[in-house]
Motif scaffolding. Structure first.
Motif, mmCIF file in Angstrom:
data_model
loop_
_atom_site.group_PDB
_atom_site.id
_atom_site.type_symbol
_atom_site.label_atom_id
_atom_site.label_comp_id
_atom_site.label_asym_id
_atom_site.label_seq_id
_atom_site.Cartn_x
_atom_site.Cartn_y
_atom_site.Cartn_z
ATOM 1 N N SER A 85 18.461 69.695 39.359
ATOM 2 C CA SER A 85 18.747 69.159 40.686
ATOM 3 C C SER A 85 17.738 68.058 40.990
ATOM 4 N N PRO A 86 17.993 67.223 41.980
ATOM 5 C CA PRO A 86 17.015 66.191 42.354
ATOM 6 C C PRO A 86 15.646 66.781 42.671
ATOM 7 N N GLU A 87 15.620 67.979 43.262
ATOM 8 C CA GLU A 87 14.346 68.618 43.584
ATOM 9 C C GLU A 87 13.628 69.080 42.318
ATOM 10 N N ASP A 88 14.402 69.602 41.347
ATOM 11 C CA ASP A 88 13.824 70.058 40.084
ATOM 12 C C ASP A 88 13.132 68.929 39.339
ATOM 13 N N GLU A 89 13.655 67.716 39.503
ATOM 14 C CA GLU A 89 13.131 66.587 38.750
ATOM 15 C C GLU A 89 11.773 66.110 39.260
ATOM 16 N N LYS A 90 11.376 66.602 40.418
ATOM 17 C CA LYS A 90 10.034 66.286 40.898
ATOM 18 C C LYS A 90 9.038 67.113 40.089
ATOM 19 N N TYR A 91 7.950 66.470 39.646
ATOM 20 C CA TYR A 91 7.007 67.149 38.759
ATOM 21 C C TYR A 91 6.445 68.426 39.370
ATOM 22 N N ALA A 92 6.224 68.438 40.684
ATOM 23 C CA ALA A 92 5.663 69.614 41.340
ATOM 24 C C ALA A 92 6.652 70.772 41.358
ATOM 25 N N ASN A 93 7.940 70.464 41.263
ATOM 26 C CA ASN A 93 8.969 71.493 41.361
ATOM 27 C C ASN A 93 9.587 71.863 40.023
ATOM 28 N N TYR A 94 9.054 71.349 38.942
ATOM 29 C CA TYR A 94 9.646 71.608 37.623
ATOM 30 C C TYR A 94 9.826 73.113 37.435
ATOM 31 N N PRO A 95 11.056 73.585 37.222
ATOM 32 C CA PRO A 95 11.333 75.039 37.198
ATOM 33 C C PRO A 95 10.999 75.693 35.868
ATOM 34 N N VAL A 96 9.747 75.624 35.479
ATOM 35 C CA VAL A 96 9.341 76.070 34.146
ATOM 36 C C VAL A 96 9.679 77.532 33.902
ATOM 37 N N ASN A 97 9.443 78.405 34.877
ATOM 38 C CA ASN A 97 9.713 79.826 34.645
ATOM 39 C C ASN A 97 11.206 80.152 34.675
ATOM 40 N N MET A 98 11.962 79.407 35.432
ATOM 41 C CA MET A 98 13.403 79.600 35.417
ATOM 42 C C MET A 98 13.953 79.244 34.038
ATOM 43 N N ASN A 153 -0.911 70.328 19.556
ATOM 44 C CA ASN A 153 -0.867 68.936 19.106
ATOM 45 C C ASN A 153 -1.275 68.042 20.285
ATOM 46 N N PRO A 154 -2.264 67.177 20.128
ATOM 47 C CA PRO A 154 -2.768 66.394 21.262
ATOM 48 C C PRO A 154 -1.720 65.464 21.867
ATOM 49 N N HIS A 155 -1.848 65.250 23.166
ATOM 50 C CA HIS A 155 -0.959 64.336 23.898
ATOM 51 C C HIS A 155 -1.671 63.892 25.166
ATOM 52 N N PRO A 156 -1.250 62.788 25.764
ATOM 53 C CA PRO A 156 -1.874 62.343 27.017
ATOM 54 C C PRO A 156 -1.620 63.371 28.122
ATOM 55 N N GLU A 157 -2.414 63.324 29.163
ATOM 56 C CA GLU A 157 -2.225 64.232 30.284
ATOM 57 C C GLU A 157 -0.823 64.069 30.864
ATOM 58 N N SER A 158 -0.134 65.175 31.043
ATOM 59 C CA SER A 158 1.243 65.123 31.543
ATOM 60 C C SER A 158 1.270 64.761 33.026
ATOM 61 N N ASN A 159 2.406 64.246 33.457
ATOM 62 C CA ASN A 159 2.570 63.926 34.873
ATOM 63 C C ASN A 159 2.499 65.185 35.733
ATOM 64 N N ALA A 160 2.966 66.306 35.185
ATOM 65 C CA ALA A 160 2.911 67.563 35.926
ATOM 66 C C ALA A 160 1.475 67.986 36.190
ATOM 67 N N LYS A 161 0.606 67.783 35.197
ATOM 68 C CA LYS A 161 -0.795 68.151 35.387
ATOM 69 C C LYS A 161 -1.485 67.183 36.347
ATOM 70 N N LYS A 162 -1.086 65.918 36.319
ATOM 71 C CA LYS A 162 -1.653 64.950 37.255
ATOM 72 C C LYS A 162 -1.346 65.356 38.697
ATOM 73 N N VAL A 163 -0.128 65.846 38.910
ATOM 74 C CA VAL A 163 0.242 66.316 40.246
ATOM 75 C C VAL A 163 -0.622 67.521 40.625
ATOM 76 N N TRP A 164 -0.833 68.433 39.672
ATOM 77 C CA TRP A 164 -1.653 69.628 39.903
ATOM 78 C C TRP A 164 -3.084 69.246 40.286
ATOM 79 N N ASN A 165 -3.628 68.269 39.596
ATOM 80 C CA ASN A 165 -5.016 67.871 39.846
ATOM 81 C C ASN A 165 -5.184 67.005 41.099
ATOM 82 N N ASP A 176 -2.882 64.427 47.522
ATOM 83 C CA ASP A 176 -1.529 63.976 47.847
ATOM 84 C C ASP A 176 -0.452 65.030 47.583
ATOM 85 N N ASN A 177 -0.832 66.170 46.989
ATOM 86 C CA ASN A 177 0.167 67.187 46.661
ATOM 87 C C ASN A 177 -0.319 68.580 47.056
ATOM 88 N N ARG A 178 0.625 69.445 47.406
ATOM 89 C CA ARG A 178 0.291 70.803 47.834
ATOM 90 C C ARG A 178 0.503 71.837 46.723
#
Length: 294
Positions: free
Chosen positions: A21-34, A241-253, A257-259
């Motif tokens: 859904s449009p809400e799921d696509e927001k990094y803060a709302n990514y439904p990882v456990n679902m 395997n190394p990778h740049p910081e994800s957008n989801a983690k940037k939102v977390w940190n 600007d994010n709750r």
């Protein structure tokens, strides 16, 4: 087309599309456990291992798991969590883009260690690997006792033909969040009495946890409150395997600007309280904190 392509070259993989859904696509709302739960519902094996996509399994990990479960006699234990030691590959230079990170493995298949020997060489000899997040989150995997594990200290005793796996009798931190193999389907065979229930043995992930943070440790806590014991897998492992910081983690940190961080930090103790109430007087023994940490 891409899904069909991967299904062709990797027939052992089951790909389940999910329309976000449009809400799921927001990094803060990514439904990882679902999404994890959707995968669990599709599981057809007796045991499951839920690992993050940026980890690669060691060579013969599946065989190592089956051997450990069979020879230790824990395959029939419905409340046994088998911890998979987790490590990380340190890139020669921090990679800025996903393409830069991917190039290391694409150009050199041995960039990620495949065997126990390769891993020891990478950690002790070359110093290019380490315990996963040892420097930034030492509590996350400390209780796996990886340094001792690397020395081949995999068993604590033998019982006839059975080898008793090293157990984790206490957690050095309640922030311990290992990757674990657990029984998913109820026991049903001539050797073991059939379960009276067709429900999954292990719990599902709590879908209130979304985005980055607390979504995996809540499962480890749930297993603890249910009275699971934790043992460590010999020989097999996974490597990040190394990778740049994800957008989801940037939102977390980005707490300004994010709750997300605030919301998950508020939900987690509430979740623990729910577990304490649910399993009150039902769990005979729960793995607790090591005395030196109290």
């Amino acid at each position: 087309k891409k899904i069909a392509y991967w299904g062709t070259i990797c027939p052992q993989i089951t790909i389940i599309p999910h329309i976000a859904s449009p809400e799921d696509e927001k990094y803060a709302n990514y439904p990882v456990n679902m999404l994890r739960n959707i995968a669990l519902d599709a599981a057809k094996t007796s045991h499951i291992l839920v690992a993050d996509v940026d980890f690669l399994p060691s060579m013969n990990l599946h065989k190592s798991i089956r051997t450990a479960l069979d020879k230790s006699g824990t395959a029939a234990d419905e409340k046994q969590a088998l911890v998979i030691p987790a490590f990380e590959r340190i890139p020669p230079e921090p990679c800025v883009t996903k393409e830069d990170c991917a190039a290391y493995l694409q150009m050199n298949s041995s960039f990620i260690p495949h065997s126990f020997y390769d891993l020891k060489k990478c950690i002790i000899g070359d110093k290019l690997c380490d315990v996963f997040q040892r420097k930034i989150n030492w509590e996350g995997h400390y209780s796996t006792q990886s340094d001792s594990w690397l020395k081949g200290n995999w068993y604590q005793d033998t019982d006839g033909d059975k080898k008793v796996l090293k157990s984790i009798d206490c957690f050095d931190s309640l922030r311990y969040e290992p990757y674990v193999v657990v029984r998913w389907c109820p026991i049903s065979s001539e050797k073991y009495p059939s379960s009276s229930s067709t429900k999954a043995v292990a719990p599902y992930y709590d879908e209130r946890f979304h985005g980055y943070g607390k979504n995996k440790i809540q499962m480890v806590s749930h297993l603890r409150y249910m009275g699971y014991t934790f043992s460590i897998l010999p020989d097999g492992f996974i490597v990040h395997n190394p990778h740049p910081e994800s957008n989801a983690k940037k939102v977390w940190n980005n707490k300004k600007d994010n709750r997300l961080h605030y919301e998950m930090d508020k939900l987690y103790p509430q979740f623990l309280g729910e577990l304490a109430e649910k399993y009150r007087n039902k769990t005979k023994r729960m793995v607790g904190l090591c005395k030196h940490m109290k």
